[in-house]
Design an enzyme around this catalytic site. Structure first.
Site, short mmCIF file in Angstrom:
data_model
loop_
_atom_site.label_atom_id
_atom_site.label_comp_id
_atom_site.label_asym_id
_atom_site.label_seq_id
_atom_site.Cartn_x
_atom_site.Cartn_y
_atom_site.Cartn_z
N LYS A 14 66.29 -9.88 -78.91
CA LYS A 14 66.29 -8.41 -78.99
C LYS A 14 65.71 -7.93 -80.32
O LYS A 14 64.83 -7.08 -80.34
CB LYS A 14 67.72 -7.86 -78.83
CG LYS A 14 68.39 -8.25 -77.52
CD LYS A 14 69.75 -7.61 -77.38
CE LYS A 14 70.78 -8.06 -78.38
NZ LYS A 14 71.28 -9.45 -78.17
N ARG A 89 76.96 -2.09 -75.46
CA ARG A 89 77.50 -3.41 -75.12
C ARG A 89 78.73 -3.30 -74.23
O ARG A 89 79.29 -4.32 -73.85
CB ARG A 89 77.87 -4.17 -76.39
CG ARG A 89 76.76 -5.10 -76.91
CD ARG A 89 77.26 -5.67 -78.25
NE ARG A 89 76.71 -6.94 -78.61
CZ ARG A 89 75.67 -7.11 -79.43
NH1 ARG A 89 75.02 -6.08 -79.90
NH2 ARG A 89 75.29 -8.33 -79.76
N ARG A 128 68.95 -20.50 -86.20
CA ARG A 128 68.91 -19.36 -87.12
C ARG A 128 70.02 -19.49 -88.16
O ARG A 128 69.84 -19.10 -89.32
CB ARG A 128 69.06 -18.04 -86.35
CG ARG A 128 68.96 -16.83 -87.26
CD ARG A 128 68.91 -15.52 -86.51
NE ARG A 128 70.15 -15.22 -85.82
CZ ARG A 128 70.34 -14.17 -85.05
NH1 ARG A 128 69.36 -13.31 -84.85
NH2 ARG A 128 71.51 -13.97 -84.46
N ARG A 134 74.36 -15.94 -91.64
CA ARG A 134 75.29 -15.19 -90.79
C ARG A 134 76.42 -16.11 -90.33
O ARG A 134 76.16 -17.14 -89.70
CB ARG A 134 74.54 -14.62 -89.57
CG ARG A 134 73.85 -13.30 -89.89
CD ARG A 134 73.05 -12.79 -88.73
NE ARG A 134 73.82 -12.58 -87.51
CZ ARG A 134 73.37 -11.94 -86.45
NH1 ARG A 134 72.13 -11.44 -86.46
NH2 ARG A 134 74.11 -11.80 -85.39
N ARG A 146 80.74 -15.64 -78.58
CA ARG A 146 79.83 -14.49 -78.42
C ARG A 146 79.24 -14.47 -77.02
O ARG A 146 79.11 -13.42 -76.41
CB ARG A 146 78.71 -14.56 -79.47
CG ARG A 146 79.22 -14.25 -80.87
CD ARG A 146 78.24 -14.70 -81.93
NE ARG A 146 77.00 -13.94 -81.91
CZ ARG A 146 75.91 -14.30 -82.58
NH1 ARG A 146 75.91 -15.39 -83.31
NH2 ARG A 146 74.83 -13.55 -82.52
P1 B4P Z 1 67.60 -12.22 -81.51
O1 B4P Z 1 68.06 -12.23 -80.10
O2 B4P Z 1 66.47 -11.35 -81.86
O3 B4P Z 1 68.97 -11.99 -82.22
P2 B4P Z 1 69.75 -10.61 -82.48
O4 B4P Z 1 68.97 -9.42 -82.13
O5 B4P Z 1 70.16 -10.72 -83.87
O6 B4P Z 1 70.97 -10.62 -81.46
P3 B4P Z 1 72.51 -10.80 -81.73
O7 B4P Z 1 73.16 -10.47 -80.43
O8 B4P Z 1 72.72 -12.17 -82.30
O9 B4P Z 1 72.96 -9.86 -82.91
P4 B4P Z 1 73.46 -8.39 -83.08
O10 B4P Z 1 73.03 -8.08 -84.45
O11 B4P Z 1 73.04 -7.45 -82.00
O12 B4P Z 1 67.09 -13.65 -82.05
C1 B4P Z 1 67.86 -14.80 -82.16
C2 B4P Z 1 67.01 -15.99 -82.63
O13 B4P Z 1 66.12 -16.41 -81.60
C3 B4P Z 1 66.13 -15.70 -83.84
O14 B4P Z 1 66.24 -16.77 -84.74
C4 B4P Z 1 64.72 -15.60 -83.28
O15 B4P Z 1 63.74 -16.05 -84.21
C5 B4P Z 1 64.79 -16.55 -82.10
N1 B4P Z 1 63.86 -16.18 -81.02
C6 B4P Z 1 63.61 -14.92 -80.58
N2 B4P Z 1 62.70 -14.94 -79.57
C7 B4P Z 1 62.39 -16.26 -79.35
C8 B4P Z 1 61.53 -16.94 -78.43
N3 B4P Z 1 60.78 -16.30 -77.52
N4 B4P Z 1 61.48 -18.30 -78.48
C9 B4P Z 1 62.23 -18.97 -79.38
N5 B4P Z 1 63.05 -18.40 -80.29
C10 B4P Z 1 63.14 -17.05 -80.28
O16 B4P Z 1 75.08 -8.48 -82.98
C11 B4P Z 1 75.87 -9.20 -83.90
C12 B4P Z 1 77.35 -8.80 -83.78
O17 B4P Z 1 77.52 -7.41 -84.17
C13 B4P Z 1 78.00 -8.87 -82.40
O18 B4P Z 1 78.45 -10.18 -82.08
C14 B4P Z 1 79.15 -7.85 -82.56
O19 B4P Z 1 80.23 -8.41 -83.26
C15 B4P Z 1 78.55 -6.76 -83.42
N6 B4P Z 1 77.96 -5.67 -82.63
C16 B4P Z 1 76.63 -5.32 -82.63
N7 B4P Z 1 76.41 -4.31 -81.78
C17 B4P Z 1 77.63 -4.00 -81.22
C18 B4P Z 1 78.03 -3.06 -80.24
N8 B4P Z 1 77.16 -2.22 -79.66
N9 B4P Z 1 79.33 -3.03 -79.87
C19 B4P Z 1 80.23 -3.85 -80.42
N10 B4P Z 1 79.91 -4.78 -81.37
C20 B4P Z 1 78.61 -4.86 -81.76
#
Ligand code: B4P
Length: 191
Positions: A14, A89, A128, A134, A146
């Site tokens: 994402k 979410r 990552r 993190r 998660r």
């Molecule tokens: P991403 O999937 O881009 O990770 P993210 O956006 O950080 O998602 P995440 O769900 O972990 O975090 P968020 O901050 O929303 O990438 C992951 C990895 O994959 C990277 O290393 C990337 O390089 C790699 N990658 C990407 N595309 C690829 C491909 N095509 N091939 C290979 N590798 C690839 O949430 C974190 C926490 O915040 C949650 O657990 C929760 O506690 C809280 N939170 C956030 N939003 C919330 C909400 N709306 N409600 C409640 N809690 C919330």
């Protein structure tokens, strides 16, 4: 206005794809994860509360998330639209987002849902975790939690958008460019 929801399990890409979409369509990025990490970095009261939930891989309570998104929308002017990354979410968040959009005389155009297997998610997040600092990326147990939270609490959000004919599923495995091309084709139909 063009308003997109980018949806998918943790590690689906994402954040990665948001960057590309923002640049191409000139949108304002609202990543709830990034906003929380900013609060944590600045040691605000909201950040201290959020950190307890995030470090364990649990969701931050809805009222905190919704209030923060409302503030961010209010403080943004002159935008082509928003990309919501990692939000909503829960169903409560999805309903609140519809209400916030309606209050601003706009709506969510479409949801883009990235599909990635659990095995691949685990691999990406552990990888990552080696560099991100993190806490929620650093061990298998937290990542498993998660993914379970996503399966139990977040997947119903896709049905919510499906019932509004707004759900588009996209294969989230392959090169970042290929996935971006698939996402762009869908977004282009909403311009
Ligand atoms: P991403 O999937 O881009 O990770 P993210 O956006 O950080 O998602 P995440 O769900 O972990 O975090 P968020 O901050 O929303 O990438 C992951 C990895 O994959 C990277 O290393 C990337 O390089 C790699 N990658 C990407 N595309 C690829 C491909 N095509 N091939 C290979 N590798 C690839 O949430 C974190 C926490 O915040 C949650 O657990 C929760 O506690 C809280 N939170 C956030 N939003 C919330 C909400 N709306 N409600 C409640 N809690 C919330």
């Amino acid at each position: 206005m063009l308003n997109l929801v980018l949806f998918g399990p943790p590690g689906a890409g994402k954040g990665t794809q948001s960057e590309n979409l923002i640049n191409k369509y000139n949108l304002t990025h609202i990543s709830t994860g990034d906003l929380f990490r900013k609060h944590i970095g600045e040691k605000t009261a909201l950040g201290k509360t959020a950190q307890k939930f995030m470090d364990e891989g649990n969701l931050v309570p809805d009222e905190i998330v919704i209030g923060m998104v409302d503030d961010k929308i209010h403080s943004t002017s002159n935008t082509n639209g928003f990309i919501f990354d990692g939000f909503p979410r829960t169903i409560a968040q999805a309903k609140a987002l519809d209400a916030l959009m309606a209050k601003n005389n706009t709506q969510i155009n479409t949801m883009l849902a990235l599909k990635v297997s659990e095995e691949e998610l685990m691999k990406r997040l552990l990888n990552r975790g080696k560099t991100s600092g993190r806490i929620d990326d650093q061990n298998e147990e937290k990542i498993r939690n998660r993914i379970n939270v996503y399966n139990n609490e977040t997947t119903p959000v896709a049905n919510y958008y499906a019932s509004q004919q707004k759900l588009n599923s996209v294969k989230g495995v392959g090169s970042i460019e290929e996935i971006f091309e698939s996402l762009s084709k869908i977004v282009d139909t909403h311009l």
